[in-house]
Design a protein around this motif. Structure first.
Motif, PDB file in Angstrom:
ATOM      1  N   PRO A   1     -32.609 -42.891 -25.417  1.00 55.04           N
ATOM      2  CA  PRO A   1     -31.194 -42.534 -25.303  1.00 55.04           C
ATOM      3  C   PRO A   1     -30.475 -42.809 -26.618  1.00 55.04           C
ATOM      4  O   PRO A   1     -30.890 -43.664 -27.407  1.00 55.04           O
ATOM      5  N   TYR A   2     -29.403 -42.076 -26.853  1.00 52.98           N
ATOM      6  CA  TYR A   2     -28.616 -42.288 -28.063  1.00 52.98           C
ATOM      7  C   TYR A   2     -27.143 -42.148 -27.735  1.00 52.98           C
ATOM      8  O   TYR A   2     -26.738 -41.517 -26.745  1.00 52.98           O
ATOM      9  N   SER A   3     -26.322 -42.716 -28.574  1.00 55.84           N
ATOM     10  CA  SER A   3     -24.878 -42.489 -28.528  1.00 55.84           C
ATOM     11  C   SER A   3     -24.388 -42.431 -29.966  1.00 55.84           C
ATOM     12  O   SER A   3     -24.863 -43.165 -30.831  1.00 55.84           O
ATOM     13  N   SER A   4     -23.443 -41.531 -30.223  1.00 55.29           N
ATOM     14  CA  SER A   4     -22.922 -41.332 -31.575  1.00 55.29           C
ATOM     15  C   SER A   4     -21.413 -41.187 -31.523  1.00 55.29           C
ATOM     16  O   SER A   4     -20.864 -40.568 -30.599  1.00 55.29           O
ATOM     17  N   LEU A   5     -20.757 -41.753 -32.519  1.00 50.37           N
ATOM     18  CA  LEU A   5     -19.311 -41.634 -32.653  1.00 50.37           C
ATOM     19  C   LEU A   5     -19.016 -41.033 -34.016  1.00 50.37           C
ATOM     20  O   LEU A   5     -19.529 -41.504 -35.037  1.00 50.37           O
TER      21      LEU A   5
ATOM     22  N   SER B   1     -11.861 -36.959 -33.734  1.00 53.86           N
ATOM     23  CA  SER B   1     -12.960 -37.864 -33.398  1.00 53.86           C
ATOM     24  C   SER B   1     -13.659 -37.346 -32.150  1.00 53.86           C
ATOM     25  O   SER B   1     -13.047 -36.683 -31.308  1.00 53.86           O
ATOM     26  N   LYS B   2     -14.943 -37.636 -32.040  1.00 49.91           N
ATOM     27  CA  LYS B   2     -15.702 -37.213 -30.864  1.00 49.91           C
ATOM     28  C   LYS B   2     -16.828 -38.204 -30.614  1.00 49.91           C
ATOM     29  O   LYS B   2     -17.330 -38.872 -31.538  1.00 49.91           O
ATOM     30  N   PHE B   3     -17.223 -38.264 -29.360  1.00 49.82           N
ATOM     31  CA  PHE B   3     -18.257 -39.191 -28.911  1.00 49.82           C
ATOM     32  C   PHE B   3     -19.338 -38.388 -28.210  1.00 49.82           C
ATOM     33  O   PHE B   3     -19.044 -37.517 -27.392  1.00 49.82           O
ATOM     34  N   LYS B   4     -20.606 -38.655 -28.561  1.00 51.62           N
ATOM     35  CA  LYS B   4     -21.718 -37.923 -27.967  1.00 51.62           C
ATOM     36  C   LYS B   4     -22.726 -38.902 -27.377  1.00 51.62           C
ATOM     37  O   LYS B   4     -22.956 -39.988 -27.926  1.00 51.62           O
ATOM     38  N   VAL B   5     -23.307 -38.508 -26.268  1.00 54.78           N
ATOM     39  CA  VAL B   5     -24.435 -39.240 -25.702  1.00 54.78           C
ATOM     40  C   VAL B   5     -25.509 -38.231 -25.337  1.00 54.78           C
ATOM     41  O   VAL B   5     -25.218 -37.076 -25.009  1.00 54.78           O
ATOM     42  N   GLY B   6     -26.732 -38.652 -25.397  1.00 52.14           N
ATOM     43  CA  GLY B   6     -27.829 -37.763 -25.051  1.00 52.14           C
ATOM     44  C   GLY B   6     -29.121 -38.554 -24.964  1.00 52.14           C
ATOM     45  O   GLY B   6     -29.133 -39.794 -25.022  1.00 52.14           O
TER      46      GLY B   6
ATOM     47  N   ASP C   1     -28.078 -34.036 -30.777  1.00 49.23           N
ATOM     48  CA  ASP C   1     -27.101 -34.490 -31.767  1.00 49.23           C
ATOM     49  C   ASP C   1     -27.789 -34.534 -33.121  1.00 49.23           C
ATOM     50  O   ASP C   1     -28.679 -35.348 -33.352  1.00 49.23           O
ATOM     51  N   PHE C   2     -27.386 -33.640 -34.021  1.00 53.79           N
ATOM     52  CA  PHE C   2     -27.975 -33.590 -35.350  1.00 53.79           C
ATOM     53  C   PHE C   2     -26.925 -33.861 -36.419  1.00 53.79           C
ATOM     54  O   PHE C   2     -27.043 -33.426 -37.561  1.00 53.79           O
ATOM     55  N   GLY C   3     -25.890 -34.591 -36.048  1.00 57.59           N
ATOM     56  CA  GLY C   3     -24.770 -34.796 -36.955  1.00 57.59           C
ATOM     57  C   GLY C   3     -25.103 -35.628 -38.179  1.00 57.59           C
ATOM     58  O   GLY C   3     -24.374 -35.585 -39.164  1.00 57.59           O
ATOM     59  N   GLN C   4     -26.192 -36.404 -38.133  1.00 59.49           N
ATOM     60  CA  GLN C   4     -26.525 -37.250 -39.269  1.00 59.49           C
ATOM     61  C   GLN C   4     -27.697 -36.715 -40.099  1.00 59.49           C
ATOM     62  O   GLN C   4     -28.245 -37.426 -40.919  1.00 59.49           O
TER      63      GLN C   4
ATOM     64  N   THR D   1     -24.605 -21.929 -34.089  1.00 56.90           N
ATOM     65  CA  THR D   1     -24.460 -21.878 -32.638  1.00 56.90           C
ATOM     66  C   THR D   1     -24.960 -23.202 -32.067  1.00 56.90           C
ATOM     67  O   THR D   1     -25.872 -23.829 -32.624  1.00 56.90           O
ATOM     68  N   ASN D   2     -24.365 -23.630 -30.972  1.00 56.85           N
ATOM     69  CA  ASN D   2     -24.716 -24.932 -30.411  1.00 56.85           C
ATOM     70  C   ASN D   2     -26.018 -24.861 -29.621  1.00 56.85           C
ATOM     71  O   ASN D   2     -26.227 -23.954 -28.810  1.00 56.85           O
ATOM     72  N   LEU D   3     -26.874 -25.842 -29.853  1.00 55.57           N
ATOM     73  CA  LEU D   3     -28.129 -25.966 -29.122  1.00 55.57           C
ATOM     74  C   LEU D   3     -27.874 -26.716 -27.822  1.00 55.57           C
ATOM     75  O   LEU D   3     -27.351 -27.834 -27.830  1.00 55.57           O
ATOM     76  N   ILE D   4     -28.234 -26.091 -26.692  1.00 53.41           N
ATOM     77  CA  ILE D   4     -28.031 -26.733 -25.385  1.00 53.41           C
ATOM     78  C   ILE D   4     -29.136 -27.736 -25.117  1.00 53.41           C
ATOM     79  O   ILE D   4     -28.892 -28.897 -24.787  1.00 53.41           O
TER      80      ILE D   4
END
Length: 809
Positions: free
Chosen positions: A238-242, A259-264, A284-287, A352-355
């Protein structure tokens, strides 16, 4: 077919009675006591387990026994969860052991120990695990076709310790990190590796003969593993990103923050002993690392590296046939929407966003590899503006889309394979769909002295409503001698006009047939001047199918060498002795432009990276048969290792294109080219500071500036020549790009990581200019004027093993 051709082909179909040199064998021992991976080897089992020793040099002096002062002893034991490796690497000068601390998967300037494991003992794929003298882990999947793929990451444990007699390694490799058949008695291919970095010498336990072009087939044997019951291979990550982002909104003429918060979660599941399911839920590929965007004046899109871990880890099976360019998944939309009269495109997303995405891969006991990759991207919208009313309308630019890859790869004879691949893109609704199938083969004689490789690819495009479907094919065959000092190869390729694999792959050139030939000479052992020396020559000709005109006609000759002081030299010539014809630069089907004869000379020098200060240096110059049309390129990359923790690398590249000619516009039915000068400057700085072998701070900064200044406009004639044009428009270009990533990463537990990232970036893309501002300082300053995006993010990933987690409850 000539008798000579029949004889060559028969070499790959007959079974050879010879075999590779005698393989060493090591007996693994079952263990019941608990082993603590601390590098101390104080468990009782290490006193009695059989020892692998007598290493021999792999490079540079292939086959030379290791000196007694550098004796290396390795032991292997196992239980129901993992194999354990203990290695004592003797060194009579332990104070000279190099031990730079790097990030994971970067070897750096350090001694290394490695183990290569092939659970199927089929001589074709190794899982490789390395540990440096500073304790840094590296792991890779190795195949002869692709080499070491260091993007693959496994979860395993290790510890390195420097002693008065050298250094010691202890490793634990869970079965979950390996692939092997379900059998009561296991026989694995295995080899052990040692690098003495200060001498730039590499050794292996089982001799790898460099006269034979197959490393995996020359492993030794690991025997004695039997009746193991591996645990369930089920892992959750599991991951969480801010994210906090601040950028400039030109519409509102002010800075805005968001700002946005992601979990996956990532899931890895061992379907059986051989096959694994990998899935990502809410990706989540933001980094991931930034793309090196450039000024693109050519007819083709810029190709980017894949930086998203899911699409880089363990994808060697899916890369068969070169049909997969994973940046298509989640890439730019495939259409501009349905544009009405008086409407123009106002804005469109760049991605495009990856589901979600999943992949299943593995190999049966009989050598059949099976891979399935599937990904789904969401519906995406852009905006159109009515030029009369000014109204803005939303339009669909990419529907819900499914991307799929299926691979069957049968290995045999421990060095050959035949593969079937299919890629498919299905878009919802009246949108383009694509399907590509391929059969490829790679055949080697038993002694790995000759190779035959080939492919046949077929593409079918189901176009949007009202457009005819498109079918095309691509086929090629090559024959090569792959052993000894002298090696030769030749091949042929035919590609039809309508071959198209660009929905899930990337391919720029079609409608041609080509012939190639190559020969090279190499020394297999050092001489008084060189540790290694290779001389290459190759010739390549390519003809456009429709007209028969030559698209390419080039001859190359170059040398790569390593001196006795481990400095690298390379130099060569690239010659195009005939006029050729470019069928792509004109941007109109079947139109072409004549290209002049071309001559390029280059030299490359890379000093020994063992030194604190080292550098790469590569100048080149290209001349043509046209007056004043030339290019020169200067690359300089100094690096300084301050100590084992701190490294600085600077990269400077300058390219000048003088009187280059390229497309700029259409003027009615005329195709307008420009004679232009182009200058490109690239400056990058990379800094690494390692707090320890689990924590690093990294800085990556890149400034790219390229501009093109038109000197004369010309009209393209039907015969491919250019004549002066009265066209007069402002078509100069000026492109600036800036990126900075400052990151901190801590692997606080196996497979678990926390990372902080500060990123800022800016782009100015000016085109249709009357004049270019050539002042370096003003370009650099203007880049940051109300144009800088700032992003701060923190991400936590935690590795959970189902077998450990179930005990929590």
């Amino acid at each position: 077919m000539t008798p000579k051709s029949c004889i060559l082909i028969a070499l790959f179909l007959l079974t050879c009675t010879f075999s590779i040199a005698q393989k060493k064998s090591l007996q693994a021992v079952s263990v019941t006591e608990n082993i603590t991976v601390d590098g101390r080897l104080d468990e009782e089992i290490w006193k009695t387990a059989p020892i692998a020793t007598d290493f021999v040099m792999f490079d540079p002096d292939n086959g030379k026994p290791i000196s007694p002062e550098k004796k290396t002893n390795v032991q292997v034991v196992y239980d129901n969860t993992a194999v354990y490796i203990a290695a004592i690497l003797y060194d009579n000068e332990p104070q000279k052991i190099l031990k730079e601390i790097t990030q994971r998967d970067i070897f750096g300037t350090a001694d290394n120990f490695g183990i290569f494991i092939n659970g199927f003992n089929d001589g074709q794929q190794d899982f490789r695990f390395f540990v440096s003298a500073s304790g840094v882990q590296m792991d890779a999947v190795f195949t002869e076709q692709n080499g070491e793929d260091l993007t693959w990451d496994a979860i395993w444990d290790s510890h390195a310790r420097i002693t008065d007699e050298g250094w010691v390694i202890e490793m634990k490799i869970p079965y979950a990190a390996l692939r092997f058949p379900k059998a009561d008695i296991q026989t694995w291919g295995i080899n052990f590796y040692r690098e003495l970095r200060r001498d730039r010498q590499q050794y292996t336990w089982n001799h790898i003969d460099t006269k034979i072009d197959n490393e995996s087939a020359q492993s030794g044997l690991l025997e004695g593993i039997h009746n193991i019951s591996p645990p369930t291979r089920l892992f959750f990550i599991p991951y969480s990103s801010l994210y906090y982002e601040k950028s400039y909104d030109y519409t509102a003429n002010t800075s805005v923050a968001d700002s946005k918060f992601k979990v996956g979660m990532d899931i890895k599941y061992g379907i059986n002993d051989s096959f694994t399911l990998d899935a990502i839920l809410v990706p989540d590929f933001g980094q991931t690392r930034f793309d090196n965007v450039e000024l693109n004046l050519g007819p083709f899109e810029q190709q980017f590296n894949e930086n998203r871990p899911f699409f880089t880890e363990g994808t060697d099976l899916f890369n068969k046939g070169d049909l997969l360019y994973t940046r298509r998944i989640g890439g730019s939309p495939s259409t501009s929407g349905k544009i009405r009269d008086n409407e123009v495109l106002e804005s469109i997303p760049t991605t495009t966003n990856l589901i979600n995405a999943l992949k299943i891969s593995g190999r049966t006991k009989k050598g059949l590899g099976i891979g399935v990759l599937n990904a789904i991207t969401e519906k995406t919208f852009g905006y159109l503006r009515d030029t009369v009313t000014g109204n803005i309308r939303k339009t669909e630019v990419e529907p819900l889309a499914n991307y799929n890859v299926v691979v069957f790869d049968q290995r045999f004879n421990k060095n050959s394979s035949v593969s079937l691949i299919n890629t498919n893109v299905t878009r919802n609704g009246d949108y383009r769909d694509a399907n590509v199938s391929a059969m490829i083969f790679d055949l080697n004689t038993k002694q790995n002295t000759y190779n035959a490789a080939g492919n046949f690819k077929y593409s079918y495009i189901n176009e949007m409503t009202g457009i005819a479907d498109k079918k095309g094919y691509y086929t090629g065959l090559s024959l090569a001698e792959t052993s000894g000092n002298y090696r030769f190869s030749g091949g042929a390729t035919y590609v039809s006009k309508d071959f198209d694999d660009n929905d899930l792959g990337i391919n720029f050139f079609t409608n041609y047939h080509a012939l190639s030939f190559a020969a090279n000479y190499r020394i297999l052992n050092p001489n008084k001047n060189f540790n290694s020396f290779k001389l290459y020559t190759d010739a390549y000709t390519e003809f456009q199918n429709t007209t028969g005109r030559i698209q390419q006609a080039k001859f190359n000759i170059f040398v790569n060498s390593t001196t006795r002081k481990n400095d690298y030299w390379g130099y060569g010539l690239n010659i195009i002795p005939l006029k050729t014809y470019d069928f792509y630069e004109a941007r109109v089907d079947e139109r072409f432009v004549e290209m002049p004869e071309n001559y390029r000379a280059w030299i490359y020098f890379s000093s020994n990276f063992n030194r604190k200060f080292a550098f790469d240096f590569e100048p080149s110059i290209t001349a043509t048969s046209e007056k004043d049309r030339y290019t020169y390129d200067f690359l300089f990359i100094p690096r300084y290792r301050v100590n084992n923790r701190l490294m600085l690398i600077y990269n400077f590249n300058y390219i000048h294109n003088n009187h280059n000619k390229g497309w700029v516009d259409f003027d009615g039915d005329d195709i307008i080219f420009a004679k232009r000068n182009r200058d490109t400057y690239l400056n990058t700085l990379e800094t690494k500071y390692a707090i320890n072998n689990k924590m690093t701070v990294n800085l990556a900064a890149r400034y790219y500036w390229s501009y093109a200044e038109n000197l004369e406009f010309q009209t393209l004639q039907n015969d491919g020549t250019l004549v002066h044009s009265n066209y007069n428009q402002d078509k100069n270009s000026n492109f600036n790009s800036w990126n900075v990533d400052l990151s901190y990463s801590w692997w606080f537990a196996p497979g678990s990581q926390i990372s902080f990232l500060y990123r800022n970036n800016a782009i100015t893309d000016e085109y249709n200019l009357y004049a270019v501002n050539k002042n370096f300082g003003k370009n650099f300053t203007n880049l940051f004027s109300d144009n800088l995006n700032n992003i701060f993010s923190v991400s936590i990933r935690y590795f959970i093993d189902y077998n450990a987690a179930k005990n929590w409850f």
